[in-house]
Motif scaffolding. Structure first.
Motif, PDB file in Angstrom:
ATOM      1  N   UNK A   1      -7.519  -3.816  11.185  1.00 55.43           N
ATOM      2  CA  UNK A   1      -6.878  -3.796  12.500  1.00 55.43           C
ATOM      3  C   UNK A   1      -6.251  -5.125  12.938  1.00 55.43           C
ATOM      4  N   UNK A   2      -6.663  -6.230  12.339  1.00 53.48           N
ATOM      5  CA  UNK A   2      -6.135  -7.532  12.753  1.00 53.48           C
ATOM      6  C   UNK A   2      -4.936  -7.992  11.934  1.00 53.48           C
ATOM      7  N   UNK A   3      -4.506  -7.176  10.993  1.00 55.62           N
ATOM      8  CA  UNK A   3      -3.397  -7.569  10.119  1.00 55.62           C
ATOM      9  C   UNK A   3      -2.121  -6.819  10.500  1.00 55.62           C
ATOM     10  N   UNK A   4      -0.980  -7.422  10.175  1.00 53.96           N
ATOM     11  CA  UNK A   4       0.315  -6.770  10.412  1.00 53.96           C
ATOM     12  C   UNK A   4       0.539  -5.718   9.329  1.00 53.96           C
ATOM     13  N   UNK A   5       0.973  -4.537   9.740  1.00 52.42           N
ATOM     14  CA  UNK A   5       1.291  -3.456   8.811  1.00 52.42           C
ATOM     15  C   UNK A   5       2.782  -3.164   8.979  1.00 52.42           C
ATOM     16  N   UNK A   6       3.553  -3.482   7.940  1.00 54.92           N
ATOM     17  CA  UNK A   6       5.007  -3.368   8.008  1.00 54.92           C
ATOM     18  C   UNK A   6       5.489  -2.172   7.205  1.00 54.92           C
TER      19      UNK A   6
ATOM     20  N   UNK B   1       0.868  -1.174   0.000  1.00 50.92           N
ATOM     21  CA  UNK B   1       0.000   0.000   0.000  1.00 50.92           C
ATOM     22  C   UNK B   1       0.904   1.222   0.000  1.00 50.92           C
ATOM     23  N   UNK B   2       0.720   2.089  -0.970  1.00 49.54           N
ATOM     24  CA  UNK B   2       1.551   3.289  -1.075  1.00 49.54           C
ATOM     25  C   UNK B   2       0.667   4.531  -1.095  1.00 49.54           C
ATOM     26  N   UNK B   3       1.189   5.605  -0.518  1.00 48.35           N
ATOM     27  CA  UNK B   3       0.532   6.895  -0.606  1.00 48.35           C
ATOM     28  C   UNK B   3      -0.377   7.251   0.550  1.00 48.35           C
ATOM     29  N   UNK B   4      -0.436   6.442   1.579  1.00 47.52           N
ATOM     30  CA  UNK B   4      -1.307   6.743   2.716  1.00 47.52           C
ATOM     31  C   UNK B   4      -0.539   6.594   4.026  1.00 47.52           C
ATOM     32  N   UNK B   5      -1.119   7.139   5.070  1.00 47.15           N
ATOM     33  CA  UNK B   5      -0.531   7.063   6.396  1.00 47.15           C
ATOM     34  C   UNK B   5      -0.901   5.728   7.053  1.00 47.15           C
ATOM     35  N   UNK B   6      -0.046   5.255   7.907  1.00 47.98           N
ATOM     36  CA  UNK B   6      -0.237   3.976   8.589  1.00 47.98           C
ATOM     37  C   UNK B   6      -1.567   3.903   9.337  1.00 47.98           C
TER      38      UNK B   6
END
Length: 170
Positions: free
Chosen positions: A51-56, A38-43
């Protein structure tokens, strides 16, 4: 019978894992069901959407969303709906990567043999991720728990990295 890309990828991952010469205890290769760039957005926007997934973190405004149980198409659709008002770009990279999971009290020492990072828990807390290199191999390092790290690399480098990791454990 034709196999789907996902089935072929799973078979390759299993073959690679089996090809590691007796992996030491603490080193395994559980593969996520989906990895979406995912590009172009804030974490915060991504974490609110899934909310249940890992965001790296991969770099400024660039992330991987890693799922343990959602198929890539389902995760992509969910992110697309949630981020439709954002200027975001999503790409399914699930079949291009490979994950090693490292566990145990010696995992920081093993990783320190290959990466130039401060892995002390005060500097690299659980949940944190960073792109870096293991020797000349590009990796994304994710601290899952206190004594558990996921090491992601491109599928084409997985065999070489697997050999390094096995050698580092011994």
């Amino acid at each position: 019978m034709a196999h789907s890309i996902a089935e072929k990828f799973t078979n390759r991952c299993s073959a690679l894992a089996a090809g590691l010469n007796s992996p030491p205890e603490g080193l395994s290769t559980p593969q996520p069901t989906a990895i979406i760039t995912v590009a172009g957005v804030h974490e915060d926007g991504i974490k609110a959407a899934v909310p249940d997934e890992a965001v790296l973190w991969l770099g400024p405004h660039k992330w991987w969303v890693v799922s343990e149980n959602q198929p890539p198409q389902e995760l992509t659709e969910k992110l697309t709906r949630a981020l439709e008002t954002e200027n975001a770009a999503l790409t399914d990279v699930s079949h291009g990567g490979f994950r090693f999971r490292m566990r145990g009290p010696e995992v920081r020492d093993v990783l320190s043999a290959g990466v130039s990072l401060d892995l002390h828990p005060s500097a690299f807390k659980p949940g944190r991720s960073v792109p870096c290199a293991w020797d000349d191999i590009y990796i994304v390092l994710h601290r899952v728990e206190e004594e558990c790290f996921d090491v992601y690399t491109l599928r084409s480098y997985a065999s070489s990295l697997g050999e390094w990791l096995v050698a580092s454990y011994t």
